[in-house]
Design an enzyme around this catalytic site. Structure first.
Site, PDB file in Angstrom:
ATOM      1  N   TYR A 138      56.775  38.251  33.664  1.00 54.99           N
ATOM      2  CA  TYR A 138      57.555  38.407  34.698  1.00 54.99           C
ATOM      3  C   TYR A 138      58.723  37.319  34.724  1.00 54.99           C
ATOM      4  O   TYR A 138      59.785  37.952  35.372  1.00 54.99           O
ATOM      5  CB  TYR A 138      56.558  37.789  36.141  1.00 54.99           C
ATOM      6  CG  TYR A 138      55.498  38.717  36.403  1.00 54.99           C
ATOM      7  CD1 TYR A 138      54.352  39.020  35.559  1.00 54.99           C
ATOM      8  CD2 TYR A 138      55.463  39.461  37.655  1.00 54.99           C
ATOM      9  CE1 TYR A 138      53.192  39.780  36.018  1.00 54.99           C
ATOM     10  CE2 TYR A 138      54.323  40.176  38.196  1.00 54.99           C
ATOM     11  CZ  TYR A 138      53.307  40.421  37.098  1.00 54.99           C
ATOM     12  OH  TYR A 138      52.295  40.989  37.503  1.00 54.99           O
ATOM     13  N   LYS A 188      43.260  37.467  26.411  1.00 59.95           N
ATOM     14  CA  LYS A 188      43.211  38.567  25.396  1.00 59.95           C
ATOM     15  C   LYS A 188      43.589  38.017  23.966  1.00 59.95           C
ATOM     16  O   LYS A 188      44.317  38.344  23.281  1.00 59.95           O
ATOM     17  CB  LYS A 188      44.199  39.615  25.556  1.00 59.95           C
ATOM     18  CG  LYS A 188      43.917  40.855  24.982  1.00 59.95           C
ATOM     19  CD  LYS A 188      42.567  41.889  25.244  1.00 59.95           C
ATOM     20  CE  LYS A 188      42.583  42.941  24.629  1.00 59.95           C
ATOM     21  NZ  LYS A 188      41.179  43.468  24.690  1.00 59.95           N
ATOM     22  N   ASP A 220      39.936  42.832  29.498  1.00 57.14           N
ATOM     23  CA  ASP A 220      39.053  44.149  29.464  1.00 57.14           C
ATOM     24  C   ASP A 220      37.761  43.910  30.071  1.00 57.14           C
ATOM     25  O   ASP A 220      37.264  44.664  31.211  1.00 57.14           O
ATOM     26  CB  ASP A 220      39.555  45.057  28.669  1.00 57.14           C
ATOM     27  CG  ASP A 220      39.334  44.316  27.243  1.00 57.14           C
ATOM     28  OD1 ASP A 220      38.976  43.337  27.210  1.00 57.14           O
ATOM     29  OD2 ASP A 220      39.084  45.112  26.270  1.00 57.14           O
ATOM     30  N   ASP A 244      47.508  39.158  38.418  1.00 63.46           N
ATOM     31  CA  ASP A 244      47.996  40.269  39.185  1.00 63.46           C
ATOM     32  C   ASP A 244      47.030  41.282  39.398  1.00 63.46           C
ATOM     33  O   ASP A 244      46.713  41.688  40.515  1.00 63.46           O
ATOM     34  CB  ASP A 244      49.332  40.544  38.772  1.00 63.46           C
ATOM     35  CG  ASP A 244      50.228  41.555  39.977  1.00 63.46           C
ATOM     36  OD1 ASP A 244      49.454  41.611  40.908  1.00 63.46           O
ATOM     37  OD2 ASP A 244      51.336  41.724  39.621  1.00 63.46           O
ATOM     38  N   ASP A 248      43.790  42.167  42.625  1.00 63.23           N
ATOM     39  CA  ASP A 248      43.959  43.307  43.376  1.00 63.23           C
ATOM     40  C   ASP A 248      42.657  44.290  43.278  1.00 63.23           C
ATOM     41  O   ASP A 248      42.030  45.006  44.134  1.00 63.23           O
ATOM     42  CB  ASP A 248      45.072  44.290  42.859  1.00 63.23           C
ATOM     43  CG  ASP A 248      46.408  43.827  43.491  1.00 63.23           C
ATOM     44  OD1 ASP A 248      46.410  42.978  44.308  1.00 63.23           O
ATOM     45  OD2 ASP A 248      47.413  44.485  43.316  1.00 63.23           O
TER      46      ASP A 248
END
Length: 349
Positions: A138, A188, A220, A244, A248
């Protein structure tokens, strides 16, 4: 002593949900809070030519806390990236050094049928996602370029330094210590060097918290486990991009994105508080927005930044009572308007 709240309603349904949170705060806190409003998002661009005008940032800097609605408008999609509505929230995070985003996800028993999961799975959800919000792709270098063979190429650089990781890791450990003592670090590391550093530093910081059980999970797998067995999680700490997405996802496991509040804090406890949902321009002005996430965000504001834990408890209990009494906005399968949902919380108070 009166506390100053920077009130930034923003775009779409933002003004509608902020209005209901303000009604609740007026009842619970009265004249102990004062407010100063500012423009953010597309409405700010229309009024001042930028999604985060200097005047708005100045209000945020002098305030004790920021209560934020939502940003985003399809009319902003054609603007250059530095002028799009989303730059308002990114600019506030950077300008106020708000690096630690706390997103609790807990299923209200009355909403078990609203979750995308089976009730027996959903009922176990009670977790907090601690997301770093000052780094990652970001805020990394980004752009568009042309390759040697004349093809367009976009790039976004993901990076964290060890101090940034240690800082958010400590927030994760402290949050877990105050709950059930379990912290899962999501990365990851099998693919990304950024994640390998993340994992290494989190392990180093864990030596300061021998009373907290630390585990690691690839992102994942974490996404899969959130729908398979969300009850295994107490606190999750992760980077900006992964946080993020996972937060959600957690919101739908808990019934609706309209139910989840969030806090983004600096190192001293000053914070920006907002619902995790977007501006929903398709329902703006129709009275269909669920204000409960914003009302719960205001409760987090009282608890984390203003030292009013008892008042925060009152608001959270009133939201639970409103739901128990049958209050349901359209996202929860009901017909209550935005104002009626606010009325139900006020009645419970």
């Amino acid at each position: 002593m009166t506390k100053l709240i920077a009130l930034f309603p923003g775009d779409g349904i933002g003004p509608e949900v902020i209005a209901q949170a303000r009604r609740v705060l007026d009842v619970v806190c009265g004249d102990r809070l004062s407010y100063e409003e500012g423009y953010v998002g597309y409405v700010a661009y229309e009024a001042a030519g930028h999604p985060l005008p200097e005047e708005t940032l100045a209000i945020a800097r002098k305030a004790d806390a920021v209560l934020f609605g939502a940003i985003g408008d399809p009319r902003g999609d054609s603007l250059s990236r530095d002028l799009r509505p989303e730059q308002a929230i990114l600019g506030l995070r950077k300008g106020l050094t708000l690096f630690a985003n706390l997103r609790p996800a807990k299923l209200f028993p009355e909403l078990a049928d609203a979750s995308a999961l089976r009730p027996e799975v959903a009922s176990a959800i009670d977790l907090v996602i601690v997301r770093e919000t000052n780094g990652d792709v970001y805020f990394g270098e980004k752009g568009m370029r042309t390759t040697a063979n004349g093809r367009r190429e976009g790039y976004d650089i993901m990076s964290y330094n060890e101090d940034e990781v240690a800082r958010i890791a400590r927030v994760g450990f402290e949050t877990a210590r105050a709950r059930r003592g379990k912290l899962c670090s999501v990365d990851k590391a099998n693919v990304l060097e950024t994640s390998q550093l993340w994992r290494d530093v989190v392990i180093e910081v864990s030596a300061e918290y021998p009373d907290v059980e630390l585990s690691h999970m690839y992102v994942d797998n974490a996404a899969m486990q959130l729908v398979r067995n969300p009850g295994q999680f107490d606190v999750i700490v992760t980077g900006n991009l992964f946080g993020d997405i996972l937060s959600d996802q957690a919101s739908m496991c808990a019934g609706s994105i309209g139910m989840l509040p969030s806090a983004t804090l600096d190192a001293n406890g000053k914070g920006l508080y907002e619902p995790i949902h977007g501006s929903a321009p398709d329902i703006a002005g129709q009275g269909k927005a669920n204000p409960l996430a914003t009302i719960l965000s205001s409760a987090m504001m009282l608890r984390y930044s203003l030292g009013m834990a008892a008042e925060a408890d009152r608001i959270e209990a009133a939201v639970a009572a409103a739901l128990a009494g049958g209050a349901r906005s359209p996202d929860l399968g009901g017909t209550h308007t935005t104002v009626q949902m606010g009325d139900a919380v006020l009645a419970a108070l």
